[in-house]
Scaffold this motif. Structure first.
Motif, short mmCIF file in Angstrom:
data_model
loop_
_atom_site.label_atom_id
_atom_site.label_comp_id
_atom_site.label_asym_id
_atom_site.label_seq_id
_atom_site.Cartn_x
_atom_site.Cartn_y
_atom_site.Cartn_z
N ARG A 90 0.80 -1.42 -0.42
CA ARG A 90 0.06 0.01 0.16
C ARG A 90 0.55 1.63 -0.42
O ARG A 90 0.46 2.44 -0.73
CB ARG A 90 -0.81 0.19 1.29
N GLY A 91 2.36 1.06 0.96
CA GLY A 91 3.09 2.38 0.50
C GLY A 91 3.03 2.54 -0.49
O GLY A 91 3.79 3.78 -0.54
N ARG A 92 3.49 1.80 -1.08
CA ARG A 92 4.49 1.28 -2.63
C ARG A 92 3.26 2.27 -3.91
O ARG A 92 3.48 3.24 -4.39
CB ARG A 92 5.18 0.30 -2.70
N TRP A 93 1.68 1.11 -3.62
CA TRP A 93 1.07 2.26 -4.69
C TRP A 93 0.82 3.41 -4.01
O TRP A 93 1.22 4.67 -4.92
CB TRP A 93 0.23 1.70 -4.24
N LEU A 94 0.38 3.93 -3.22
CA LEU A 94 0.63 5.79 -2.95
C LEU A 94 1.75 6.03 -3.70
O LEU A 94 2.02 7.66 -3.51
CB LEU A 94 -0.19 5.99 -0.98
N VAL A 130 3.63 6.39 -5.27
CA VAL A 130 3.88 6.30 -7.23
C VAL A 130 1.79 7.45 -7.10
O VAL A 130 2.95 7.91 -7.90
CB VAL A 130 3.19 4.85 -7.38
N CYS A 131 1.21 8.03 -6.85
CA CYS A 131 0.42 8.05 -7.13
C CYS A 131 0.91 9.54 -7.19
O CYS A 131 0.23 10.68 -7.16
CB CYS A 131 -1.17 7.64 -5.60
N HIS A 132 1.46 9.25 -5.35
CA HIS A 132 1.69 10.91 -4.76
C HIS A 132 3.22 11.52 -5.99
O HIS A 132 2.86 12.71 -6.03
CB HIS A 132 2.09 11.04 -3.68
N ALA A 133 3.87 10.97 -6.18
CA ALA A 133 4.77 11.41 -6.93
C ALA A 133 4.21 12.00 -8.77
O ALA A 133 4.73 13.27 -8.92
CB ALA A 133 5.72 9.84 -7.52
N LEU A 135 -6.39 8.15 -10.82
CA LEU A 135 -5.23 8.45 -10.76
C LEU A 135 -4.56 9.92 -11.99
O LEU A 135 -5.29 11.47 -11.41
CB LEU A 135 -4.03 7.75 -10.74
N PHE A 136 -4.92 9.33 -13.32
CA PHE A 136 -4.60 11.11 -13.76
C PHE A 136 -5.83 11.19 -14.48
O PHE A 136 -5.41 12.87 -14.17
CB PHE A 136 -4.08 10.35 -15.38
N GLY A 137 -7.21 10.96 -14.38
CA GLY A 137 -8.01 12.13 -14.07
C GLY A 137 -9.02 12.96 -13.18
O GLY A 137 -8.83 13.77 -13.14
N PHE A 152 -7.79 13.74 -2.73
CA PHE A 152 -6.49 12.60 -3.80
C PHE A 152 -6.51 11.51 -2.34
O PHE A 152 -6.55 9.86 -3.66
CB PHE A 152 -5.34 13.29 -3.88
N ASP A 153 -5.50 11.32 -0.86
CA ASP A 153 -5.23 10.37 -0.75
C ASP A 153 -6.35 9.20 -0.18
O ASP A 153 -6.53 8.20 -0.15
CB ASP A 153 -4.92 11.32 0.66
N HIS A 154 -7.67 10.00 -0.02
CA HIS A 154 -9.10 9.08 0.29
C HIS A 154 -9.02 8.14 -1.58
O HIS A 154 -9.32 6.67 -1.13
CB HIS A 154 -9.99 10.40 0.43
N HIS A 155 -9.32 8.77 -2.16
CA HIS A 155 -9.69 8.01 -4.02
C HIS A 155 -8.73 7.46 -4.24
O HIS A 155 -8.41 6.53 -4.47
CB HIS A 155 -9.66 9.11 -5.12
N MET A 156 -6.98 7.40 -3.88
CA MET A 156 -5.81 6.92 -4.48
C MET A 156 -6.19 5.37 -2.85
O MET A 156 -5.57 4.63 -3.73
CB MET A 156 -4.78 6.98 -4.19
#
Length: 214
Positions: free
Chosen positions: A75-79, A81-84, A176-178, A199-203
């Motif tokens: 989960r940390g890795r997923w988030l 990527v999204c945050h970056a 993510l991109f939307g 953003f955090d909630h949706h990711m």
């Protein structure tokens, strides 16, 4: 010289978008336009270079952020990527707009951008491959034509995923991109003020959808 030309061109993206003027770039550099053609023979060649640089920058940002987390912290890795991706987009809105905004009339991006553009979704897929939980139920079956596309993509990439789980990864990727598009292009103005929390909630919801354990 090529790098300097691209740096000046990036400043023009904020006002001109993809309708870059090589003459305008040359004027800002204090040189004649013909000097630019030795490095970029056309506007499209310069756009291609900027697009490739942009995709490489997003991919590098996502890869480096994901690499800082332990491999078992899915989960940390997923988030990460999204945050970056979001951080890069908000820091480079004009360049992001060239990649994900309105298409430039009459311009077609070169084939080499396809693999670069896929870097983020492949990172997300690798995270799921590394240990996401199997999907317990799928309420909406993947249509057969979509399943065929997903299976083709699975066969082209190391590792294996059920089509249904890759479908969830793709949902997370497009969301993510939307969501970033809505933020960068002002579609959330006057509606959502708590941007980072939204953003955090949706990711996190997308991580749940892909089967990434909490």
């Amino acid at each position: 010289m090529s790098q300097e030309i691209k740096d000046v061109a990036r400043t023009h993206l904020a006002t001109e978008g993809g309708n870059l003027s090589l003459r305008g770039v040359a004027r800002d550099m204090g040189i004649v336009a013909s000097a630019l053609y030795r490095y970029f023979p056309s506007r499209d060649a310069l756009l291609a270079a900027l697009i490739i640089d942009g995709y490489e920058a997003i991919g590098t940002a996502a890869t480096e952020a994901e690499a800082t987390l332990p491999r078992d912290d899915l989960r940390g890795r997923w988030l990460a990527v999204c945050h970056a991706v979001r951080t890069w987009a908000l820091s480079h809105p004009a360049e992001y707009g060239l990649l994900y905004g309105n298409p430039v009339p009459g311009y077609a991006a070169p084939q080499e951008t396809i693999a670069l553009a896929a870097k983020v979704v492949l990172l997300l897929a690798d995270i799921v491959i590394d240990g996401a939980e199997p999907l317990e139920s799928v309420s909406s079956p993947v249509p057969d034509p979509v399943r065929t596309d997903l299976r083709r993509l699975i066969d082209q990439h190391p590792g294996d995923l059920p089509e249904e789980q890759l479908d969830r990864v793709f949902i997370g990727w497009t969301h993510l991109f939307g969501l970033i598009n809505f933020e960068v292009f002002g579609r959330l103005d006057g509606m959502i003020q708590a941007r980072a929390e939204y953003f955090d909630h949706h990711m996190a919801l997308m991580a749940d959808l892909a089967g990434i354990p909490r």
